[in-house]
Design an enzyme around this catalytic site. Sequence first.
Site, PDB file in Angstrom:
ATOM      1  N   THR A 190       4.419   5.222  15.717  1.00 32.44           N
ATOM      2  CA  THR A 190       3.891   6.532  16.125  1.00 32.44           C
ATOM      3  C   THR A 190       3.686   6.925  17.363  1.00 32.44           C
ATOM      4  O   THR A 190       4.143   7.704  18.288  1.00 32.44           O
ATOM      5  CB  THR A 190       2.926   7.345  15.332  1.00 32.44           C
ATOM      6  OG1 THR A 190       3.366   7.297  13.968  1.00 32.44           O
ATOM      7  CG2 THR A 190       2.537   8.859  15.490  1.00 32.44           C
TER       8      THR A 190
ATOM      9  N   LYS B 279      -2.448  -4.253   9.697  1.00 35.78           N
ATOM     10  CA  LYS B 279      -0.979  -3.445  10.518  1.00 35.78           C
ATOM     11  C   LYS B 279      -0.616  -4.700  11.323  1.00 35.78           C
ATOM     12  O   LYS B 279      -1.179  -5.344  12.031  1.00 35.78           O
ATOM     13  CB  LYS B 279      -1.252  -2.137  11.338  1.00 35.78           C
ATOM     14  CG  LYS B 279      -0.272  -1.667  11.924  1.00 35.78           C
ATOM     15  CD  LYS B 279      -0.360  -0.326  12.407  1.00 35.78           C
ATOM     16  CE  LYS B 279       1.096   0.397  13.012  1.00 35.78           C
ATOM     17  NZ  LYS B 279       2.184   0.302  12.134  1.00 35.78           N
TER      18      LYS B 279
ATOM     19  N   ALA C 116      11.774   7.379  10.044  1.00 36.87           N
ATOM     20  CA  ALA C 116      10.675   8.061  10.689  1.00 36.87           C
ATOM     21  C   ALA C 116       9.412   7.187  10.762  1.00 36.87           C
ATOM     22  O   ALA C 116       8.949   6.575   9.876  1.00 36.87           O
ATOM     23  CB  ALA C 116      10.482   9.466   9.592  1.00 36.87           C
TER      24      ALA C 116
ATOM     25  N   ARG D  71       0.711  -1.250   0.000  1.00 36.83           N
ATOM     26  CA  ARG D  71       0.225   0.053   0.046  1.00 36.83           C
ATOM     27  C   ARG D  71       0.756   1.230  -0.089  1.00 36.83           C
ATOM     28  O   ARG D  71       0.744   2.003  -0.689  1.00 36.83           O
ATOM     29  CB  ARG D  71      -0.808   0.184   1.358  1.00 36.83           C
ATOM     30  CG  ARG D  71      -1.938  -0.910   1.177  1.00 36.83           C
ATOM     31  CD  ARG D  71      -2.631  -1.293   2.574  1.00 36.83           C
ATOM     32  NE  ARG D  71      -1.862  -1.604   3.344  1.00 36.83           N
ATOM     33  CZ  ARG D  71      -2.143  -2.948   3.732  1.00 36.83           C
ATOM     34  NH1 ARG D  71      -3.269  -3.733   3.771  1.00 36.83           N
ATOM     35  NH2 ARG D  71      -1.085  -3.652   4.741  1.00 36.83           N
ATOM     36  N   MET D  72       1.967   1.268   0.934  1.00 36.07           N
ATOM     37  CA  MET D  72       2.674   2.401   0.970  1.00 36.07           C
ATOM     38  C   MET D  72       3.792   2.689  -0.055  1.00 36.07           C
ATOM     39  O   MET D  72       3.936   3.658  -0.764  1.00 36.07           O
ATOM     40  CB  MET D  72       3.192   2.532   2.287  1.00 36.07           C
ATOM     41  CG  MET D  72       2.716   2.920   3.610  1.00 36.07           C
ATOM     42  SD  MET D  72       1.914   4.567   3.490  1.00 36.07           S
ATOM     43  CE  MET D  72       3.442   5.546   3.618  1.00 36.07           C
TER      44      MET D  72
ATOM     45  N   HIS E 181      -5.459   1.979  13.658  1.00 38.71           N
ATOM     46  CA  HIS E 181      -5.012   1.570  12.349  1.00 38.71           C
ATOM     47  C   HIS E 181      -5.944   0.814  11.632  1.00 38.71           C
ATOM     48  O   HIS E 181      -6.574   0.032  12.389  1.00 38.71           O
ATOM     49  CB  HIS E 181      -3.513   1.235  12.146  1.00 38.71           C
ATOM     50  CG  HIS E 181      -2.374   2.308  12.465  1.00 38.71           C
ATOM     51  ND1 HIS E 181      -2.416   3.003  13.863  1.00 38.71           N
ATOM     52  CD2 HIS E 181      -1.550   3.017  11.645  1.00 38.71           C
ATOM     53  CE1 HIS E 181      -1.187   3.832  13.672  1.00 38.71           C
ATOM     54  NE2 HIS E 181      -0.996   3.839  12.499  1.00 38.71           N
TER      55      HIS E 181
HETATM   56  P1  NAD Z   1       1.770  -3.843   2.938  1.00 39.13           P
HETATM   57  O1  NAD Z   1       1.875  -5.165   3.464  1.00 39.13           O
HETATM   58  O2  NAD Z   1       0.591  -3.235   2.171  1.00 39.13           O
HETATM   59  O3  NAD Z   1       3.171  -3.824   2.131  1.00 39.13           O
HETATM   60  C1  NAD Z   1       4.458  -4.187   2.397  1.00 39.13           C
HETATM   61  C2  NAD Z   1       5.173  -4.796   0.979  1.00 39.13           C
HETATM   62  O4  NAD Z   1       6.494  -5.116   1.560  1.00 39.13           O
HETATM   63  C3  NAD Z   1       4.549  -6.123   0.648  1.00 39.13           C
HETATM   64  O5  NAD Z   1       4.225  -5.757  -0.655  1.00 39.13           O
HETATM   65  C4  NAD Z   1       5.351  -7.045   0.831  1.00 39.13           C
HETATM   66  O6  NAD Z   1       5.300  -8.306  -0.014  1.00 39.13           O
HETATM   67  C5  NAD Z   1       6.883  -6.414   0.742  1.00 39.13           C
HETATM   68  N1  NAD Z   1       7.794  -6.772   1.819  1.00 39.13           N
HETATM   69  C6  NAD Z   1       7.801  -7.531   2.918  1.00 39.13           C
HETATM   70  N2  NAD Z   1       8.959  -7.951   3.117  1.00 39.13           N
HETATM   71  C7  NAD Z   1       9.892  -7.575   2.063  1.00 39.13           C
HETATM   72  C8  NAD Z   1      11.325  -7.648   1.893  1.00 39.13           C
HETATM   73  N3  NAD Z   1      12.101  -8.313   2.828  1.00 39.13           N
HETATM   74  N4  NAD Z   1      11.763  -7.189   0.852  1.00 39.13           N
HETATM   75  C9  NAD Z   1      11.152  -6.663  -0.177  1.00 39.13           C
HETATM   76  N5  NAD Z   1       9.924  -6.363   0.181  1.00 39.13           N
HETATM   77  C10 NAD Z   1       9.088  -6.881   1.150  1.00 39.13           C
HETATM   78  O7  NAD Z   1       2.248  -2.770   4.071  1.00 39.13           O
HETATM   79  P2  NAD Z   1       2.166  -1.112   4.300  1.00 39.13           P
HETATM   80  O8  NAD Z   1       0.780  -0.733   4.683  1.00 39.13           O
HETATM   81  O9  NAD Z   1       2.598  -0.588   2.985  1.00 39.13           O
HETATM   82  O10 NAD Z   1       3.141  -0.630   5.424  1.00 39.13           O
HETATM   83  C11 NAD Z   1       4.427  -0.944   5.215  1.00 39.13           C
HETATM   84  C12 NAD Z   1       5.227  -0.647   6.356  1.00 39.13           C
HETATM   85  O11 NAD Z   1       5.136   0.809   6.623  1.00 39.13           O
HETATM   86  C13 NAD Z   1       4.539  -1.009   7.838  1.00 39.13           C
HETATM   87  O12 NAD Z   1       5.882  -1.337   8.718  1.00 39.13           O
HETATM   88  C14 NAD Z   1       3.679   0.320   8.196  1.00 39.13           C
HETATM   89  O13 NAD Z   1       3.587   0.221   9.679  1.00 39.13           O
HETATM   90  C15 NAD Z   1       4.785   1.495   7.806  1.00 39.13           C
HETATM   91  N6  NAD Z   1       3.884   2.686   7.530  1.00 39.13           N
HETATM   92  C16 NAD Z   1       4.836   3.716   7.871  1.00 39.13           C
HETATM   93  C17 NAD Z   1       4.442   5.079   7.776  1.00 39.13           C
HETATM   94  C18 NAD Z   1       5.354   6.219   8.023  1.00 39.13           C
HETATM   95  O14 NAD Z   1       4.900   7.291   7.899  1.00 39.13           O
HETATM   96  N7  NAD Z   1       6.575   5.792   8.598  1.00 39.13           N
HETATM   97  C19 NAD Z   1       3.038   5.193   7.092  1.00 39.13           C
HETATM   98  C20 NAD Z   1       2.270   4.046   6.971  1.00 39.13           C
HETATM   99  C21 NAD Z   1       2.781   2.847   7.026  1.00 39.13           C
END
Ligand code: NAD
Length: 259
Positions: free
Chosen positions: A159, A152, A118, A14-15, A148
Site C-alpha cells: 500500500t 508481515k 491489489a 490469517r487472510m 503493520h
Molecule cells: P500468513 O502468514 O498468515 O498466511 C500466509 C499463508 O500462505 C500461510 O498459511 C502459508 O503457509 C501459505 N503459503 C505460503 N506460501 C505458499 C505457497 N507457495 N502456496 C500455498 N500457500 C502458501 O499471512 P497473511 O497475514 O494472511 O498475509 C498474506 C499476504 O497477504 C501477505 O503478502 C500480506 O502482505 C498480504 N495482505 C494483503 C492485503 C490486501 O488487501 N491486498 C491485506 C492483508 C495482507
Amino acid sequence: MEKIRVVVSGSCGRMGQEVVDMVNNNSHFELVAMVDSKYSHQNSDRGIPEFPDCLSCFRTINADVLVDFTAPGSGMQNAIYALENKVRPVVGTTGFSDEEINQLSELAAREKVGCIIAPNFAIGAVLMMQFSKIAAKYYDDVEIIEMHHDQKLDAPSGTASKTAELISEERKFKQQGHPDEQEIIVGSRGADFEGMRIHSVRLPGLVAHQQVLFGGTGELLSIKHDSFHRNSFMTGVKLSIETVMKLEHLVYGLENIVN
Ligand code: NAD
C-alpha cells in the site's frame, strides 16, 4: 446464475481464513479447493479438497477464480500457474515488483484471462491513496508512515509503495529534508522513494494502518486509514471475484475497478 468456483491459496493463513469464511457465506460463490503449503499432501477427507500447491490443484479441480494471499514470491508463481490453466487470479499477496506485474500483465493478455492484483482491498485505503494523489498536486513535501503487525514479511507495505507511485505521478521531484542532513543511526530517515520518505512500523496488535503527511507553510495535512480487522478487506475481494470474471487482461489496483 451459475456459482463462481473459487480456490483459496494461503487458506491456513490469517487472510486466507477470512477469504474462506467470506466465500462460504456468499451464495454466488462456491469454495472448490483450498491450497496451502502447510498441507503435507492432497486430502479430501474434510469435505473441501486441500492441496499443498496450486499446480496439483489446477490439474485436478475445475475452478474459475484463484484468490491468493500467500507470501512474496509465492503469489507470483501461483498467479502464473493460474493464468496458464485459465483460472483468473485475484491476488492480495504483496511484494510484487514492477517487472513482475508487467510479466503477469503480458501473460494475462496472451492467455486472454482476467487478473486483478491489489496491494490493498479495503475501500477506505483506496480512497486514502486517491486523496493523497489529489493532495500531491498542492504539496511537494510528503512522508508516508505505514504500520503493520510484526508478522508481515515485506517492507515497505504494498500500500505504501502504491501510494508513493500515485503521489509521484503528480508531485514534482524534490529531495526532501535538509541538504546537509545526516543519519546518525542508519535508516532513521526511512526509505527514499524519489526524494520522499516511507517509514515502516512493525508491532504486535496492529493490523494495517497508514498515514500520509503533507507539510506546507505553517500547516500539515494528514490523510489516515486504519484496518482494525481483516474483514475490512473482504468487500474488495468479493468485488474483485465478481469483476475478474468479466476481464481478459490484468488490472492493478482496486481503484481501477471501483466506480
Ligand atoms: P500468513 O502468514 O498468515 O498466511 C500466509 C499463508 O500462505 C500461510 O498459511 C502459508 O503457509 C501459505 N503459503 C505460503 N506460501 C505458499 C505457497 N507457495 N502456496 C500455498 N500457500 C502458501 O499471512 P497473511 O497475514 O494472511 O498475509 C498474506 C499476504 O497477504 C501477505 O503478502 C500480506 O502482505 C498480504 N495482505 C494483503 C492485503 C490486501 O488487501 N491486498 C491485506 C492483508 C495482507
